[in-house]
Design a protein around this motif. Sequence first.
Motif, PDB file in Angstrom:
ATOM      1  N   PRO A  78       0.784  -1.250  -0.049  1.00  0.00           N
ATOM      2  CA  PRO A  78       0.050  -0.051  -0.195  1.00  0.00           C
ATOM      3  C   PRO A  78       0.646   1.146  -0.412  1.00  0.00           C
ATOM      4  O   PRO A  78       0.697   2.040  -0.706  1.00  0.00           O
ATOM      5  N   GLU A  79       1.050   1.529   0.461  1.00  0.00           N
ATOM      6  CA  GLU A  79       3.093   2.216   0.788  1.00  0.00           C
ATOM      7  C   GLU A  79       3.235   3.132  -1.182  1.00  0.00           C
ATOM      8  O   GLU A  79       3.338   3.368  -0.516  1.00  0.00           O
ATOM      9  N   MET A  80       3.034   1.806  -1.549  1.00  0.00           N
ATOM     10  CA  MET A  80       3.703   1.971  -3.127  1.00  0.00           C
ATOM     11  C   MET A  80       2.512   3.319  -4.404  1.00  0.00           C
ATOM     12  O   MET A  80       2.908   3.350  -5.513  1.00  0.00           O
ATOM     13  N   SER A  81       1.208   3.181  -3.572  1.00  0.00           N
ATOM     14  CA  SER A  81       0.369   4.323  -4.055  1.00  0.00           C
ATOM     15  C   SER A  81       0.699   5.327  -4.106  1.00  0.00           C
ATOM     16  O   SER A  81       0.744   6.298  -5.324  1.00  0.00           O
ATOM     17  N   GLY A  82       1.895   6.219  -3.085  1.00  0.00           N
ATOM     18  CA  GLY A  82       1.955   6.676  -2.821  1.00  0.00           C
ATOM     19  C   GLY A  82       3.067   7.669  -4.004  1.00  0.00           C
ATOM     20  O   GLY A  82       3.195   8.407  -5.126  1.00  0.00           O
ATOM     21  N   VAL A  83       3.666   6.989  -4.101  1.00  0.00           N
ATOM     22  CA  VAL A  83       5.360   6.751  -5.496  1.00  0.00           C
ATOM     23  C   VAL A  83       4.344   6.486  -6.633  1.00  0.00           C
ATOM     24  O   VAL A  83       5.232   7.507  -6.959  1.00  0.00           O
ATOM     25  N   ILE A  84       3.639   6.329  -6.881  1.00  0.00           N
ATOM     26  CA  ILE A  84       2.640   5.847  -8.578  1.00  0.00           C
ATOM     27  C   ILE A  84       2.489   6.904  -8.725  1.00  0.00           C
ATOM     28  O   ILE A  84       2.101   7.343  -9.799  1.00  0.00           O
ATOM     29  N   LEU A  85       1.719   7.573  -7.873  1.00  0.00           N
ATOM     30  CA  LEU A  85       0.433   8.633  -8.222  1.00  0.00           C
ATOM     31  C   LEU A  85       1.783   9.836  -8.365  1.00  0.00           C
ATOM     32  O   LEU A  85       1.230  10.749  -8.938  1.00  0.00           O
ATOM     33  N   GLY A  86       2.884  10.160  -6.860  1.00  0.00           N
ATOM     34  CA  GLY A  86       3.561  10.671  -7.674  1.00  0.00           C
ATOM     35  C   GLY A  86       4.442  11.439  -8.828  1.00  0.00           C
ATOM     36  O   GLY A  86       4.203  11.896  -9.505  1.00  0.00           O
ATOM     37  N   LEU A  87       5.088   9.764  -9.117  1.00  0.00           N
ATOM     38  CA  LEU A  87       4.909   9.731 -10.713  1.00  0.00           C
ATOM     39  C   LEU A  87       4.660   9.990 -11.717  1.00  0.00           C
ATOM     40  O   LEU A  87       4.488  11.079 -12.842  1.00  0.00           O
ATOM     41  N   TRP A  88       2.804   9.503 -11.412  1.00  0.00           N
ATOM     42  CA  TRP A  88       2.375   9.977 -12.646  1.00  0.00           C
ATOM     43  C   TRP A  88       2.177  11.748 -12.578  1.00  0.00           C
ATOM     44  O   TRP A  88       1.451  12.299 -13.531  1.00  0.00           O
ATOM     45  N   ALA A  89       1.947  12.245 -11.292  1.00  0.00           N
ATOM     46  CA  ALA A  89       1.595  13.788 -11.504  1.00  0.00           C
ATOM     47  C   ALA A  89       3.117  14.365 -11.363  1.00  0.00           C
ATOM     48  O   ALA A  89       3.160  15.754 -12.682  1.00  0.00           O
ATOM     49  N   ALA A  90       4.588  13.406 -11.373  1.00  0.00           N
ATOM     50  CA  ALA A  90       5.526  14.553 -11.380  1.00  0.00           C
ATOM     51  C   ALA A  90       5.983  14.375 -13.148  1.00  0.00           C
ATOM     52  O   ALA A  90       6.059  14.942 -14.208  1.00  0.00           O
ATOM     53  N   CYS A  91       5.401  13.356 -13.758  1.00  0.00           N
ATOM     54  CA  CYS A  91       5.380  13.494 -15.310  1.00  0.00           C
ATOM     55  C   CYS A  91       4.639  14.056 -15.882  1.00  0.00           C
ATOM     56  O   CYS A  91       4.608  14.571 -17.022  1.00  0.00           O
ATOM     57  N   SER A  92       3.175  14.380 -15.487  1.00  0.00           N
ATOM     58  CA  SER A  92       1.985  15.394 -16.010  1.00  0.00           C
ATOM     59  C   SER A  92       2.961  16.830 -16.087  1.00  0.00           C
ATOM     60  O   SER A  92       2.699  16.544 -17.263  1.00  0.00           O
TER      61      SER A  92
END
Length: 125
Positions: free
Chosen positions: A29-43
Motif C-alpha cells: 500500500p505504501e507504493m500508491s503514493g510513489v506511483i501517483l507521485g510519478l504520475w503527477a511529476a510526469c504530468s
Amino acid sequence: MPIIGGCFGWLFGSYEVTTVAFAENAGHPEMSGVILGLWAACSGIGGLWFGHRAWSAPLHKQLVYCTAVLTIAIFPAVFVRSIPALMISGIFAGAAIAPGLITTYALTERLVPSAMLTEALTWTN
C-alpha cells in the motif's frame, strides 16, 4: 468542453482510486503514493515540454491529438499485473495529462467571451 473536462475528471478519480486499491491488493500500500507521485511529476514534465513548443495545429486539433495520446497512454494500465508495470504505465500516462489540460483550458479561453470565462472554466472543471 464540459464533456472533455468530465472525462478528465473521471480518468483522474478512477486512476487514483484504482492505483491505491491495486497497491493494497499487491501487498504494497505504501507504493500508491510513489506511483501517483510519478504520475503527477510526469504530468508536470509533459506540460513543460508541451508548453515550450510552438505547435502549428489549431487548438481544436491539438485537443483531439492530446486526448487521443492520453487515451492510448492510459490504456495499458488496464492490463498491468505488477507494481513496476503500473509505475511504467503511470509515467507514460502522466506525461500525457498536462498537454490535454493545457489545450482544454486554452481552447475554452479562446472560445468564450471574457465576461463568461470564470463560469466556462468552472464548467470545464
